[in-house]
Design an enzyme around this catalytic site. Structure first.
Site, PDB file in Angstrom:
ATOM      1  N   ARG A 126       0.865  -1.176   0.000  1.00 27.45           N
ATOM      2  CA  ARG A 126       0.000   0.000   0.000  1.00 27.45           C
ATOM      3  C   ARG A 126       0.905   1.230   0.000  1.00 27.45           C
ATOM      4  O   ARG A 126       2.057   1.165   0.447  1.00 27.45           O
ATOM      5  CB  ARG A 126      -0.902   0.009   1.229  1.00 27.45           C
ATOM      6  CG  ARG A 126      -1.765  -1.254   1.392  1.00 27.45           C
ATOM      7  CD  ARG A 126      -2.511  -1.222   2.721  1.00 27.45           C
ATOM      8  NE  ARG A 126      -3.404  -2.370   2.901  1.00 27.45           N
ATOM      9  CZ  ARG A 126      -3.069  -3.480   3.580  1.00 27.45           C
ATOM     10  NH1 ARG A 126      -1.866  -3.577   4.142  1.00 27.45           N
ATOM     11  NH2 ARG A 126      -3.929  -4.463   3.719  1.00 27.45           N
ATOM     12  N   LYS A 151      -2.613  -1.423   9.009  1.00 27.71           N
ATOM     13  CA  LYS A 151      -3.894  -1.913   8.505  1.00 27.71           C
ATOM     14  C   LYS A 151      -3.810  -3.428   8.417  1.00 27.71           C
ATOM     15  O   LYS A 151      -2.865  -3.980   7.892  1.00 27.71           O
ATOM     16  CB  LYS A 151      -4.185  -1.313   7.129  1.00 27.71           C
ATOM     17  CG  LYS A 151      -5.573  -1.597   6.618  1.00 27.71           C
ATOM     18  CD  LYS A 151      -5.827  -0.821   5.337  1.00 27.71           C
ATOM     19  CE  LYS A 151      -7.237  -1.058   4.845  1.00 27.71           C
ATOM     20  NZ  LYS A 151      -7.528  -0.282   3.615  1.00 27.71           N
ATOM     21  N   HIS A 220      -2.527   1.936  -6.016  1.00 27.22           N
ATOM     22  CA  HIS A 220      -3.246   0.736  -5.580  1.00 27.22           C
ATOM     23  C   HIS A 220      -3.501  -0.209  -6.754  1.00 27.22           C
ATOM     24  O   HIS A 220      -3.647  -1.417  -6.554  1.00 27.22           O
ATOM     25  CB  HIS A 220      -4.563   1.121  -4.911  1.00 27.22           C
ATOM     26  CG  HIS A 220      -4.912   0.223  -3.766  1.00 27.22           C
ATOM     27  ND1 HIS A 220      -4.176   0.150  -2.606  1.00 27.22           N
ATOM     28  CD2 HIS A 220      -5.910  -0.688  -3.611  1.00 27.22           C
ATOM     29  CE1 HIS A 220      -4.707  -0.745  -1.786  1.00 27.22           C
ATOM     30  NE2 HIS A 220      -5.746  -1.271  -2.379  1.00 27.22           N
ATOM     31  N   ARG A 223      -0.767  -2.637  -6.730  1.00 29.54           N
ATOM     32  CA  ARG A 223      -1.007  -3.678  -5.711  1.00 29.54           C
ATOM     33  C   ARG A 223      -2.010  -4.709  -6.240  1.00 29.54           C
ATOM     34  O   ARG A 223      -1.814  -5.915  -6.068  1.00 29.54           O
ATOM     35  CB  ARG A 223      -1.511  -3.024  -4.432  1.00 29.54           C
ATOM     36  CG  ARG A 223      -1.871  -3.991  -3.301  1.00 29.54           C
ATOM     37  CD  ARG A 223      -2.169  -3.183  -2.043  1.00 29.54           C
ATOM     38  NE  ARG A 223      -2.981  -3.910  -1.076  1.00 29.54           N
ATOM     39  CZ  ARG A 223      -2.485  -4.733  -0.143  1.00 29.54           C
ATOM     40  NH1 ARG A 223      -1.173  -4.946  -0.085  1.00 29.54           N
ATOM     41  NH2 ARG A 223      -3.289  -5.334   0.714  1.00 29.54           N
ATOM     42  N   HIS A 246      -3.948  -9.066   4.306  1.00 30.05           N
ATOM     43  CA  HIS A 246      -5.395  -8.995   4.488  1.00 30.05           C
ATOM     44  C   HIS A 246      -5.794  -9.606   5.824  1.00 30.05           C
ATOM     45  O   HIS A 246      -5.247 -10.634   6.229  1.00 30.05           O
ATOM     46  CB  HIS A 246      -6.120  -9.735   3.364  1.00 30.05           C
ATOM     47  CG  HIS A 246      -6.185  -8.961   2.086  1.00 30.05           C
ATOM     48  ND1 HIS A 246      -6.537  -9.535   0.885  1.00 30.05           N
ATOM     49  CD2 HIS A 246      -5.952  -7.646   1.821  1.00 30.05           C
ATOM     50  CE1 HIS A 246      -6.514  -8.611  -0.064  1.00 30.05           C
ATOM     51  NE2 HIS A 246      -6.161  -7.464   0.485  1.00 30.05           N
ATOM     52  N   TYR A 255      -9.765 -11.358  -6.055  1.00 34.70           N
ATOM     53  CA  TYR A 255      -8.847 -11.464  -7.193  1.00 34.70           C
ATOM     54  C   TYR A 255      -9.104 -12.706  -8.042  1.00 34.70           C
ATOM     55  O   TYR A 255      -8.639 -12.778  -9.176  1.00 34.70           O
ATOM     56  CB  TYR A 255      -7.399 -11.429  -6.694  1.00 34.70           C
ATOM     57  CG  TYR A 255      -7.058 -10.106  -6.048  1.00 34.70           C
ATOM     58  CD1 TYR A 255      -6.906  -8.958  -6.820  1.00 34.70           C
ATOM     59  CD2 TYR A 255      -6.939  -9.985  -4.668  1.00 34.70           C
ATOM     60  CE1 TYR A 255      -6.623  -7.736  -6.236  1.00 34.70           C
ATOM     61  CE2 TYR A 255      -6.654  -8.765  -4.077  1.00 34.70           C
ATOM     62  CZ  TYR A 255      -6.502  -7.640  -4.867  1.00 34.70           C
ATOM     63  OH  TYR A 255      -6.236  -6.425  -4.295  1.00 34.70           O
TER      64      TYR A 255
END
Length: 275
Positions: A126, A151, A220, A223, A246, A255
């Site tokens: 990120r 995060k 992003h 990413r 995640h 994805y």
């Protein structure tokens, strides 16, 4: 002159929609929403669902959001908690092709800028994670990058490409960065400061027109491309989840809808029509 205002970052037009929904609720019961019981509110929301057919209808959502904001301002947390949660519409990410990534990584004039784009894609970071990277987070011997938890609430290591190892060693030797891997301007006190997300946006804006595609390239998106390309190369979902940091596997499953996997090859019927 009318003074503009906002609550929790909401624009005046959005707030007007919320206030309009609250007014409908007040007119429905002919009393202030502040005085209504939980049962009254649930009945009204049921009425909205039936009237507008679906809970994802804009009017229904704005009623929920308006009540949530109003009860938060009035400190009525109990009523705010009982309101139903509205799931956000899940949009599939846009990704770059491998050839587009190659062209983007070659586009910048300066090595530092090429490395910034290369790490965003090659490590799947990120923007703020790249900005926070310290020199001590880079392990050239083990070819890993340490990403401190923020995060997702979990520390993680991601692999460092041999291509990035060569480039980073040359960059560190010539530019001698201090503390942060990529430095920005120092603070007023002379303390080192890391690269900013605005700086990353500027680098991408300066180079995205050079790759010959109409996609609006963002940090992003690199990413997203990292995750999609790894899936296409055969990485498993659990490993991909760990690399992306995640918190939940459901986020990683997105994805699967983007990647062109051999087991689920997609094609147009037009390709078969003239065979």
């Amino acid at each position: 002159m009318t003074q503009s205002f906002s609550i929790n970052g909401k624009a005046p037009s959005t707030l007007n929609n919320y206030l309009r929904c609250l007014a409908h609720l007040a007119l429905h019961y002919k009393q202030s929403p502040e005085t209504l019981s939980v049962e009254n509110i649930e009945d009204y929301l049921y009425f909205c669902q039936k009237q507008h057919l679906t809970p994802s209808e804009s009017f229904f959502k704005h009623t929920i959001f308006g009540l949530r904001a109003a009860y938060k301002v009035m400190g009525m947390e109990a009523k705010r908690v009982v309101l139903p949660q509205i799931k956000r519409d899940q949009k599939l990410p846009t990704v770059l092709s491998q050839q587009e990534v190659k062209r983007l990584l070659k586009a910048p004039k300066y090595l530092k800028h090429r490395l910034i784009l290369g790490i965003l894609y090659g490590c799947g970071l990120r923007s703020y994670e790249l900005c926070d990277l310290k020199l001590s987070d880079i392990d050239f011997d083990r070819r890993t990058v340490f990403i401190a938890k923020k995060k997702g609430k979990v520390d993680r290591y991601v692999p460092l490409s041999v291509h990035l190892v060569r480039g980073l060693k040359k960059y560190i030797e010539t530019e001698n960065p201090y503390l942060y891997l990529f430095n920005s301007q120092v603070t007023k006190d002379g303390n080192p400061r890391g690269l900013t997300t605005n700086g990353i946006r500027w680098i991408i804006k300066e180079n995205r027109s050079k790759i010959g595609c109409n996609k609006k390239v963002t940090a992003h998106m690199l990413r997203h491309s990292f995750a999609t390309h790894l899936l296409e190369y055969g990485i498993d979902l659990v490993s991909l989840k760990e690399l992306l940091g995640h918190a939940h596997i459901e986020m990683t499953l997105t994805y699967l809808h983007v990647a062109n996997l051999p087991s689920k090859a997609k094609f147009s019927p037009l390709d078969k029509l003239y065979v």
